[in-house]
Every structure is written in structure tokens, then in C-alpha cells.
Design a protein around this motif. Sequence first.
Motif, PDB file in Angstrom:
ATOM      1  N   VAL A 338       0.794  -1.225   0.000  1.00  0.00           N
ATOM      2  CA  VAL A 338       0.000   0.000   0.000  1.00  0.00           C
ATOM      3  C   VAL A 338       0.828   1.278   0.000  1.00  0.00           C
ATOM      4  CG1 VAL A 338      -1.898  -1.155   1.165  1.00  0.00           C
ATOM      5  CG2 VAL A 338      -0.216   0.081   2.531  1.00  0.00           C
ATOM      6  N   LEU A 339       2.134   1.181   0.246  1.00  0.00           N
ATOM      7  CA  LEU A 339       2.962   2.372   0.346  1.00  0.00           C
ATOM      8  C   LEU A 339       4.102   2.332  -0.662  1.00  0.00           C
ATOM      9  CD1 LEU A 339       3.356   2.745   4.232  1.00  0.00           C
ATOM     10  CD2 LEU A 339       1.801   4.014   2.750  1.00  0.00           C
ATOM     11  N   PRO A 340       4.449   3.484  -1.261  1.00  0.00           N
ATOM     12  CA  PRO A 340       5.657   3.542  -2.094  1.00  0.00           C
ATOM     13  C   PRO A 340       6.892   3.375  -1.218  1.00  0.00           C
ATOM     14  CG  PRO A 340       4.751   5.734  -1.758  1.00  0.00           C
ATOM     15  CD  PRO A 340       3.750   4.776  -1.170  1.00  0.00           C
ATOM     16  N   TYR A 341       8.030   3.078  -1.828  1.00  0.00           N
ATOM     17  CA  TYR A 341       9.227   2.767  -1.057  1.00  0.00           C
ATOM     18  C   TYR A 341       9.658   3.925  -0.158  1.00  0.00           C
ATOM     19  CZ  TYR A 341      12.313   5.823  -3.706  1.00  0.00           C
ATOM     20  OH  TYR A 341      12.909   6.929  -4.245  1.00  0.00           O
ATOM     21  N   TYR A 342       9.399   5.182  -0.590  1.00  0.00           N
ATOM     22  CA  TYR A 342       9.869   6.323   0.183  1.00  0.00           C
ATOM     23  C   TYR A 342       8.978   6.616   1.392  1.00  0.00           C
ATOM     24  CZ  TYR A 342       6.403   8.547  -2.860  1.00  0.00           C
ATOM     25  OH  TYR A 342       5.260   8.848  -3.546  1.00  0.00           O
ATOM     26  N   MET A 343       7.967   5.755   1.654  1.00  0.00           N
ATOM     27  CA  MET A 343       7.134   5.893   2.844  1.00  0.00           C
ATOM     28  C   MET A 343       7.088   4.597   3.657  1.00  0.00           C
ATOM     29  SD  MET A 343       3.998   8.169   1.227  1.00  0.00           S
ATOM     30  CE  MET A 343       3.208   8.531   2.784  1.00  0.00           C
ATOM     31  N   GLN A 344       7.995   3.661   3.366  1.00  0.00           N
ATOM     32  CA  GLN A 344       7.974   2.367   4.034  1.00  0.00           C
ATOM     33  C   GLN A 344       8.325   2.453   5.511  1.00  0.00           C
ATOM     34  OE1 GLN A 344       7.216  -0.851   2.789  1.00  0.00           O
ATOM     35  NE2 GLN A 344       6.330   0.285   1.089  1.00  0.00           N
ATOM     36  N   GLY A 345       8.921   3.557   5.952  1.00  0.00           N
ATOM     37  CA  GLY A 345       9.275   3.691   7.363  1.00  0.00           C
ATOM     38  C   GLY A 345       8.092   3.981   8.260  1.00  0.00           C
ATOM     39  N   MET A 346       6.967   4.375   7.695  1.00  0.00           N
ATOM     40  CA  MET A 346       5.793   4.737   8.491  1.00  0.00           C
ATOM     41  C   MET A 346       5.174   3.524   9.169  1.00  0.00           C
ATOM     42  SD  MET A 346       4.064   7.293   5.680  1.00  0.00           S
ATOM     43  CE  MET A 346       2.475   7.213   6.494  1.00  0.00           C
ATOM     44  N   HIS A 347       4.670   3.728  10.385  1.00  0.00           N
ATOM     45  CA  HIS A 347       3.942   2.682  11.106  1.00  0.00           C
ATOM     46  C   HIS A 347       2.459   3.003  11.235  1.00  0.00           C
ATOM     47  CE1 HIS A 347       7.742   0.801  12.026  1.00  0.00           C
ATOM     48  NE2 HIS A 347       8.196   1.947  12.499  1.00  0.00           N
ATOM     49  N   VAL A 348       2.133   4.277  11.138  1.00  0.00           N
ATOM     50  CA  VAL A 348       0.728   4.712  11.128  1.00  0.00           C
ATOM     51  C   VAL A 348       0.598   5.791  10.057  1.00  0.00           C
ATOM     52  CG1 VAL A 348       0.503   4.276  13.606  1.00  0.00           C
ATOM     53  CG2 VAL A 348       0.956   6.597  12.811  1.00  0.00           C
ATOM     54  N   TYR A 349      -0.630   6.011   9.616  1.00  0.00           N
ATOM     55  CA  TYR A 349      -0.914   7.109   8.707  1.00  0.00           C
ATOM     56  C   TYR A 349      -2.172   7.787   9.213  1.00  0.00           C
ATOM     57  CZ  TYR A 349      -1.456   9.728   4.353  1.00  0.00           C
ATOM     58  OH  TYR A 349      -1.568  10.734   3.430  1.00  0.00           O
ATOM     59  N   HIS A 350      -2.144   9.112   9.281  1.00  0.00           N
ATOM     60  CA  HIS A 350      -3.214   9.837   9.959  1.00  0.00           C
ATOM     61  C   HIS A 350      -3.513  11.118   9.187  1.00  0.00           C
ATOM     62  CE1 HIS A 350      -4.912  10.856  14.233  1.00  0.00           C
ATOM     63  NE2 HIS A 350      -5.785  11.042  13.255  1.00  0.00           N
ATOM     64  N   ILE A 351      -4.632  11.134   8.475  1.00  0.00           N
ATOM     65  CA  ILE A 351      -5.033  12.309   7.708  1.00  0.00           C
ATOM     66  C   ILE A 351      -6.044  13.129   8.504  1.00  0.00           C
ATOM     67  CG2 ILE A 351      -4.561  11.337   5.439  1.00  0.00           C
ATOM     68  CD1 ILE A 351      -7.477  10.528   5.235  1.00  0.00           C
ATOM     69  N   PHE A 352      -6.054  14.437   8.250  1.00  0.00           N
ATOM     70  CA  PHE A 352      -6.944  15.361   8.962  1.00  0.00           C
ATOM     71  C   PHE A 352      -7.626  16.276   7.959  1.00  0.00           C
ATOM     72  CE2 PHE A 352      -3.690  14.219  11.942  1.00  0.00           C
ATOM     73  CZ  PHE A 352      -4.250  14.276  13.218  1.00  0.00           C
ATOM     74  N   ASP A 353      -8.919  16.504   8.142  1.00  0.00           N
ATOM     75  CA  ASP A 353      -9.531  17.629   7.445  1.00  0.00           C
ATOM     76  C   ASP A 353      -9.414  18.848   8.354  1.00  0.00           C
ATOM     77  OD1 ASP A 353     -11.745  17.758   9.245  1.00  0.00           O
ATOM     78  OD2 ASP A 353     -12.878  16.327   8.034  1.00  0.00           O
ATOM     79  N   ALA A 354      -9.781  20.026   7.858  1.00  0.00           N
ATOM     80  CA  ALA A 354      -9.569  21.262   8.609  1.00  0.00           C
ATOM     81  C   ALA A 354     -10.353  21.279   9.923  1.00  0.00           C
ATOM     82  CB  ALA A 354      -9.951  22.459   7.739  1.00  0.00           C
ATOM     83  N   GLU A 355     -11.577  20.764   9.903  1.00  0.00           N
ATOM     84  CA  GLU A 355     -12.407  20.797  11.113  1.00  0.00           C
ATOM     85  C   GLU A 355     -11.857  19.875  12.188  1.00  0.00           C
ATOM     86  OE1 GLU A 355     -17.071  20.174  12.536  1.00  0.00           O
ATOM     87  OE2 GLU A 355     -16.493  19.870  10.441  1.00  0.00           O
TER      88      GLU A 355
END
Length: 399
Positions: A338-355
Amino acid sequence: MNTSTLWIATVTGVTAFAAGAIISRWLNKPRDVTRACPRSHVPSDKVRRRIEHMTPSIFQTLTHEDCIRYLHEAGVTDALLQAVPANIDGSILMECATPDKFSFSTADKLFWVQIEDSEACMRIAAVLDAMIAAHPDDTAIENEAADSIVSNSSQKHQSGFVCTSNNYGMMPSEPTDLMLKWIDRAASAPQQPMLDIGCAYGVATIPALENGATVIAIDIEGSHLASVQVSAKQHGIPSSRLRCIEGHVPEALSDMRSASISHVLASNVMHFLAPNEVTKTLKTLYRVMAPGSYLHIQVDSPYIRGLGIFYYFYIMRRLFGHAYPGYIALPDFVKPFVLPYYMQGMHVYHIFDAEILQNAVRNVGFEVLHAGYEAVDVELDQFGYAYDGREATVLVAKR
């Protein structure tokens, strides 16, 4: 929310994200020509002989119309060539075909410059790659390849982004609008040091130092901090005005005295934190920041291209009132899919909208002055994240 419900939501999120990303990659991403190009995509001997009369140095000077004419002569059908936008000329096509330090395929890079037909990308890539293979000593190739070599101290890259050495994503090679707001605050000569969380190679740290501030730079990667120190020395910055801390937040903030920090920048950091870490980090920042200082946050929004089915899962959790609907854990066995090689170090992913981001910041006591979105610069969007101008969520708050 009880533990079992949170566990079920997390597992469901991981599964949905993985499925969506895999399907999205399979359907939309052009495959590497050398691995996935059918035999019919390989130029014939007759075409190769025509290619030998065209060199990369000459090709990069061609207009859009001349490029289309040549590609047609090289065997690319008119139907496929209709997918090539009118602004694409020889210099752009040759830049896509030039080998770079990240080893992206020509077909991938053609897709990123808005040739959105994967069949056209593969066919054009086969022609361009054959041209370069026929002229390995062409000076245009040598010059472009030399430009793509990046020194550890300067970290410049022609695409406008630099991949971090710990595979946690990318840093822009120029300050974003939000970074510039933080940098400009250095001109007011705050009494307390400014804080750059997730400084990477110092794209914002160095300009703030040049503006006269004392800066504390935090990053989880020691090589990034070493690069910042080298760059500061090259810019004539006294070592007394730069302090580097290697570590994660919120732990790296725990020993700081109350009201000892002025303006804070946290760019592309919060999307690496779990919900409890986000809350603790914001509470700690509220404690260590001096009254009247400003907090600047930039984080990935739900509106970047490529989230796949996870976007709809985010919307569902948002409707059900989750405080942090954009959080997803990333087990190691899932990341390669699910991740490209340049993001393989991540353990979580957390997106935010403005609110959501605004509520999180306001709940710990900050006064939110602005919460909104910034667009990814389409001209620098080598990785295809641009969607509708809301790719980054940004916030400015006052302590």
C-alpha cells in the motif's frame, strides 16, 4: 469507545486501505516497461533504425507537434498520442526518460506529467528508452543525470521534493506558504527559541536562522539533523543559535520548561502520530509555548489522490463522529502493498480535514486563527498527489 470497538475499527481500516490501494495501483498506475510491457510494445528493428537517427540532445529541443510526429513515425498510434497534453514537448519527455537517483520508470514519470493513458505511457516509454539506449554517450543524458545527483549536505532536487533518508516521506526543496509564515516570525526576534518539529533537511530551519532566530530542530533521523548542522555552518550561523534533538514527539518535548518556546512549526508530522500521541503532543506544546506565540501545523488531508477506498472509510467514520477518523495503523506485512518505497518507514498514517484538526488544537486551549487547505504545486507534483487544491490541511493557532 471501548478497546474492542477501537480494535475492530483499526483492523477494518487496515483491510479497507490495503484493498483500495492495491486495486488503485493495479488499475491506474502504469507498470514498469521492462517488466510489464507486452512484446508488441517493444520497437521493431525497423523502428530502432529510425530511432538511431534521433538523439536525446536533438529530441529535447522538439516542439509538441514535432514530438508527436516523431513518436507516430516510431510506431505509436494516433489514438494513444491523443493522450499527450499539448504542453508536453521534447524537454519534458526527455526529462521523464532520463535515469534518476530514485529509479522511477519512464512510464511512471510520463503518467505523473498527466499522460493518463497507461497504454500510451508504456508505448512512448519504450520508444524513449530505446532512444537513450542507442545513445548512451549523449551529452544531454550525462548533464541531466549529473543534475539528479544529490549531496547529503545540500539535498537539492529538480522535482521540488526530496525523499527523506528514513523513508518517512518527502520534504519540499522550497518552503511552503505555511513555512514562510513561521519563518517570517523570526524577524520579530522572539526572546524564546523557535521550534521546528520534523525539520528533515532544514528547508524551514535554515531560513529562520538566517532571519535571526534561535531554533530548536527536532527530527527522528540523526542524518537529517547532521545535514541541518552542516548547512547552518555553511550559512555562517553560530552554533549557539541551533540546537538539534533526535527523537520522537511527544517524548522529545517532555523535558522542555513551561513557556520556554516561541513559535512552533510542525509540518508533515502529525500524520505519523496515533490519536493519543496527537493529543499528548498538542497538550505538551501548549505547556512549553510562551503566551502570545504561534503554532503552525501542516498535515496530509483526505483530499490527496491515491487514498482509494480508505477515503470512503474515512467519510464513514467521520459521519459516525470519530474524533480522529483519519487514523490507520500500518502493520509491516501490509506496507509493501500500500505504500511507495519512500514511505515504508511509516507505522501509522493519519489524515486530517480542517475541522478535525481545528477541534484537536482548540480542545487543548489554543486559539485557532486559521484552519484550511493548501494545494500541492502541480508543476512540482512528481508523485501525482494533486487532486482538487485541498491536498494539505494547514492551521495557525495562538497560545
